[in-house]
Enzyme design. Structure first.
Site, PDB file in Angstrom:
ATOM      1  N   GLU A 163       1.107  -1.453  -0.041  1.00  0.00           N
ATOM      2  CA  GLU A 163       0.018   0.087   0.321  1.00  0.00           C
ATOM      3  C   GLU A 163       0.888   1.538  -0.333  1.00  0.00           C
ATOM      4  O   GLU A 163       2.082   1.135   1.105  1.00  0.00           O
ATOM      5  CB  GLU A 163      -1.162  -0.325   1.153  1.00  0.00           C
ATOM      6  CG  GLU A 163      -1.921  -1.198   1.035  1.00  0.00           C
ATOM      7  CD  GLU A 163      -2.830  -0.807   3.006  1.00  0.00           C
ATOM      8  OE1 GLU A 163      -3.111  -0.187   3.146  1.00  0.00           O
ATOM      9  OE2 GLU A 163      -2.398  -1.843   4.079  1.00  0.00           O
ATOM     10  N   LYS A 184       4.137   0.198   9.731  1.00  0.00           N
ATOM     11  CA  LYS A 184       4.727   1.780   9.258  1.00  0.00           C
ATOM     12  C   LYS A 184       3.418   2.811  10.003  1.00  0.00           C
ATOM     13  O   LYS A 184       4.279   3.758  10.109  1.00  0.00           O
ATOM     14  CB  LYS A 184       3.548   1.339   7.848  1.00  0.00           C
ATOM     15  CG  LYS A 184       4.586   1.037   6.765  1.00  0.00           C
ATOM     16  CD  LYS A 184       3.634   1.382   5.737  1.00  0.00           C
ATOM     17  CE  LYS A 184       2.414  -0.335   5.440  1.00  0.00           C
ATOM     18  NZ  LYS A 184       2.290   0.215   3.772  1.00  0.00           N
ATOM     19  N   ARG A 225       5.262 -12.911   9.811  1.00  0.00           N
ATOM     20  CA  ARG A 225       5.702 -11.765   9.213  1.00  0.00           C
ATOM     21  C   ARG A 225       7.351 -11.566   9.971  1.00  0.00           C
ATOM     22  O   ARG A 225       7.665 -12.828  10.810  1.00  0.00           O
ATOM     23  CB  ARG A 225       4.926 -10.907   9.843  1.00  0.00           C
ATOM     24  CG  ARG A 225       4.864 -10.284  11.419  1.00  0.00           C
ATOM     25  CD  ARG A 225       3.196  -9.297  11.144  1.00  0.00           C
ATOM     26  NE  ARG A 225       4.118  -8.017  11.109  1.00  0.00           N
ATOM     27  CZ  ARG A 225       3.569  -7.427  10.451  1.00  0.00           C
ATOM     28  NH1 ARG A 225       2.427  -7.784   9.871  1.00  0.00           N
ATOM     29  NH2 ARG A 225       3.980  -6.354   9.788  1.00  0.00           N
TER      30      ARG A 225
HETATM   31  P1  ATP Z   1       2.470  -3.215   8.292  1.00  0.00           P
HETATM   32  O1  ATP Z   1       2.131  -3.542   8.876  1.00  0.00           O
HETATM   33  O2  ATP Z   1       4.141  -2.547   8.797  1.00  0.00           O
HETATM   34  O3  ATP Z   1       1.507  -1.262   8.690  1.00  0.00           O
HETATM   35  P2  ATP Z   1       1.455  -3.816   5.949  1.00  0.00           P
HETATM   36  O4  ATP Z   1       0.950  -4.928   5.811  1.00  0.00           O
HETATM   37  O5  ATP Z   1       0.789  -2.478   5.963  1.00  0.00           O
HETATM   38  O6  ATP Z   1       2.259  -3.338   6.785  1.00  0.00           O
HETATM   39  P3  ATP Z   1       1.325  -3.105   3.331  1.00  0.00           P
HETATM   40  O7  ATP Z   1       1.680  -2.448   2.344  1.00  0.00           O
HETATM   41  O8  ATP Z   1       0.498  -3.992   2.989  1.00  0.00           O
HETATM   42  O9  ATP Z   1       2.625  -3.161   4.461  1.00  0.00           O
HETATM   43  O10 ATP Z   1       2.573  -4.672   2.432  1.00  0.00           O
HETATM   44  C1  ATP Z   1       2.859  -5.080   1.318  1.00  0.00           C
HETATM   45  C2  ATP Z   1       3.460  -6.704   1.765  1.00  0.00           C
HETATM   46  O11 ATP Z   1       4.460  -6.608   2.922  1.00  0.00           O
HETATM   47  C3  ATP Z   1       2.540  -7.534   2.294  1.00  0.00           C
HETATM   48  O12 ATP Z   1       2.024  -8.668   1.601  1.00  0.00           O
HETATM   49  C4  ATP Z   1       2.672  -7.916   4.133  1.00  0.00           C
HETATM   50  O13 ATP Z   1       1.827  -9.225   4.005  1.00  0.00           O
HETATM   51  C5  ATP Z   1       3.986  -7.718   3.596  1.00  0.00           C
HETATM   52  N1  ATP Z   1       4.595  -7.076   4.983  1.00  0.00           N
HETATM   53  C6  ATP Z   1       4.290  -6.058   5.613  1.00  0.00           C
HETATM   54  N2  ATP Z   1       4.915  -6.167   6.595  1.00  0.00           N
HETATM   55  C7  ATP Z   1       5.794  -7.721   6.811  1.00  0.00           C
HETATM   56  C8  ATP Z   1       6.435  -8.303   7.927  1.00  0.00           C
HETATM   57  N3  ATP Z   1       7.362  -7.218   9.243  1.00  0.00           N
HETATM   58  N4  ATP Z   1       7.102  -8.871   7.246  1.00  0.00           N
HETATM   59  C9  ATP Z   1       6.963 -10.352   6.191  1.00  0.00           C
HETATM   60  N5  ATP Z   1       6.025  -9.182   5.648  1.00  0.00           N
HETATM   61  C10 ATP Z   1       5.402  -7.696   5.772  1.00  0.00           C
HETATM   62 MG    MG Z   2      -1.895  -3.984   4.578  1.00  0.00          MG
END
Ligand code: ATP
Ligand code: MG
Length: 565
Positions: free
Chosen positions: A37, A273, A263
């Site tokens: 995102e 984030k 994760r």
């Molecule tokens: P955050 O939890 O930090 O706000 P998010 O999951 O909302 O991050 P996205 O931009 O939606 O952020 O993530 C893009 C991809 O990265 C998704 O497929 C998500 O599952 C993966 N991702 C995010 N954080 C992690 C993590 N800590 N370890 C592995 N993959 C991750």
């Molecule tokens: Mg997300």
């Protein structure tokens, strides 16, 4: 685990993929995607997902798309889109022509929504967000159906069309899937598919005032792109039922398989984030690329290499259960990579002047130094030696305790690549008593660092010739949090209370070897005995060098392994 760092195999996901390939599922194709995102910068957790998605595509000669999941106009920005692309490229991955945006599918998604309405599987609900929440029920109690649930298909078509036309206010109506208000999985209790949001979108402008929800968008975007394996983190496990329901109830081009993995969590680090945005907005750090930040741009500025990061992602592997990875393993991976590639130079961070009294004034010796003992091709260089040099303040003690073998009054030590020197006098500031200069003598017979008579010294110090030194500012970094799990719930405290005030130390007037006079951002090296350093990409300028310490030489990871922890 394989040797090639970007082609992971031997985990539960590659096992599924290999079984699918063996059964010729998806016509023997593998297509993945990395779907950020654009509402923040990428962090180390994303690096794990990037290495996984692009990595398996590479291993199985498949493809990996970069897709921006941009369905929330109020939180997104092109600044993030650009930064994310830069970070993925820097990590060493290429989406070629496969750059996509969920917002490019808005029209198609709208058509899919109409399909659901036409088949009686979606309805327009007039309840507001609070009422919807109250109707949802709990894990132990079923939900209540909305009074608007039994609207006719015609009425739903009419209202949804008018939602799109902008006739209703934000929050006054939503489109919901008609599934089951008593479903044991709360996500399946008539989830919202569309909401009204009269906000400009960074790509579609004011074309839309209704926006599809993540769960509806994600599976359909995967399907439109012909994704075969939709890899996501564990928190989406419960959403898989909805992912499958949507694809089963519209005329979707294909039905990708969602697979969840754990994760990345790192000790002494926050990887969310939302929290990273707070650190930036509230000024706890200087920006997204502050070298203390666990963002990809932050660690890049700090001097971490893409190779080190890919190796790290490979080492941590893939699991189905959440765990915390020791940040020492990340630091180890960086050290391991830089050890092979970083030239060794001498830099004195806290200089103490030394005058070598029996060394002729005006004379300069050009001494030979090895650039990298790990890399025979790195060659040698000349280092100038003269009557006045700097050594590290810490390397001298006036009253050395038992285990201190470095310089002290009357003691002899080796200056790296140069001579043995003996301290003959200590000069102090009259008022403060602080040591301001040392007087030494040298033994010309020890040129190069060995005594012909075989006598030994117990310490070798780094040094820089005063007349030839290049001045620099050096920034030392430590972990941003001083608690192993800053996210842990503690009464009356938040993760921000565990910010390490000593995570940044700025040293000015450091003295470096003259070979560093013209180095540019991107340059990295080891300052002997002190760690790996790189030229700061933001603040360094010709004549005003700024170095960042990437990592010290102390290997906490190897120590832990030895202890069998
Ligand atoms: P955050 O939890 O930090 O706000 P998010 O999951 O909302 O991050 P996205 O931009 O939606 O952020 O993530 C893009 C991809 O990265 C998704 O497929 C998500 O599952 C993966 N991702 C995010 N954080 C992690 C993590 N800590 N370890 C592995 N993959 C991750
Ligand atoms: Mg997300």
């Amino acid at each position: 685990m394989t040797e090639n760092t970007t082609t992971p195999t031997g985990n539960f996901i590659t096992a599924i993929i290999e079984a699918d390939l063996a059964a010729n599922k998806n016509d023997g194709k593998v297509a993945t995607r990395f779907p950020p995102e654009p509402n923040g910068y990428l962090h180390l957790g994303h690096a794990k997902s990037i290495c996984l998605n692009f990595g398996v595509a590479r291993t199985y000669s498949g493809t990996c798309n970069l897709r921006f999941d941009d369905t929330n106009p109020t939180k997104e920005d092109v600044e993030y889109v650009d930064a994310i692309m830069e970070d993925v490229r820097w990590l060493g991955f290429d989406w070629e022509e496969r750059l996509h945006y969920a917002s490019d599918y808005f029209e198609q998604l709208y058509e899919f929504a109409l399909q659901l309405i036409r088949s009686g599987k979606a309805y327009v609900d007039d309840l507001n967000a609070d009422e919807i929440r109250e109707h949802r029920g709990t894990l132990t109690e079923p939900g209540k159906e909305s009074p608007w649930r039994e609207r006719s298909i015609e009425e739903n078509m009419d209202l949804f069309t008018r939602m799109r036309a902008g006739e209703f206010e934000d929050g006054s109506r939503v489109l919901r899937a008609k599934i089951d208000m008593a479903h044991p999985n709360l996500i399946m209790r008539d989830p919202t598919l569309y909401r009204i949001r009269k906000a400009s979108h960074h790509r579609t402008g004011d074309k839309w005032c209704i926006y599809p929800m993540y769960d509806f968008t994600h599976c359909l975007s995967d399907s439109i792109e012909g994704i075969t394996h939709s890899l996501c983190t564990l928190e989406f496990e419960n959403n898989r039922a909805l992912y499958d329901w949507v694809l089963d109830n519209v005329e979707a081009p294909c039905h990708p398989q969602q697979i969840e993995f754990a994760r990345l969590n790192l000790s002494y680090t926050v990887l969310s984030k939302r929290k990273l945005i707070q650190l930036v907005d509230e000024g706890h750090v200087s920006g997204w690329d502050d070298p203390r930040m666990p963002t990809i741009c932050g660690i890049r500025r700090r001097g971490f290499t893409p190779e080190a990061l890919r190796n790290f992602c490979d080492r941590i592997g893939l699991a189905k259960r959440d765990s915390v990875v020791d940040v020492a393993l990340l630091e180890f991976s960086v050290r391991e990579d830089l050890n092979k590639r970083a030239p060794r130079v001498m830099g004195v961070l806290r200089p103490l002047k030394v005058v070598i009294e029996n060394y002729p004034e005006g004379q300069v010796d050009e001494l030979e130094a090895i650039n990298n003992p790990e890399d025979p091709d790195a060659g040698k260089r000349k280092v100038p030696f003269s009557r006045e040099i700097y050594i590290e303040r810490d390397d001298f003690m006036e009253n050395p305790p038992k285990k201190f073998f470095r310089l002290g009054p009357g003691r002899e030590v080796r200056l790296r690549y140069a001579f043995f020197v003996t301290c003959t006098d200590v000069i102090k500031d009259e008022k403060t008593g602080e040591v301001v200069e040392l007087r030494c003598t040298y033994d010309p017979a020890t040129r190069g660092g060995d005594a012909p008579d075989g006598r030994k010294v117990k310490a070798t110090l780094h040094w820089v010739s005063a007349a030839h030194a290049v001045e620099a500012e050096v920034r030392l970094y430590d972990r941003l949090f001083d608690k192993p799990n800053p996210d842990e719930k503690v009464e009356g405290k938040t993760y921000k209370d565990f910010i390490n005030p000593e995570a940044l130390e700025i040293l000015k007037g450091c003295k470096l070897e003259p070979c560093l006079a013209h180095v540019e951002p991107g340059y990295f090296c080891q300052f002997e005995r002190l760690g790996y350093f790189c030229v700061d990409s933001r603040d360094s300028a010709p004549g005003a060098l700024v170095f960042n310490r990437t990592v010290t030489l102390r290997d906490a990871w190897a120590k832990l392994q030895k202890k069998g922890k």
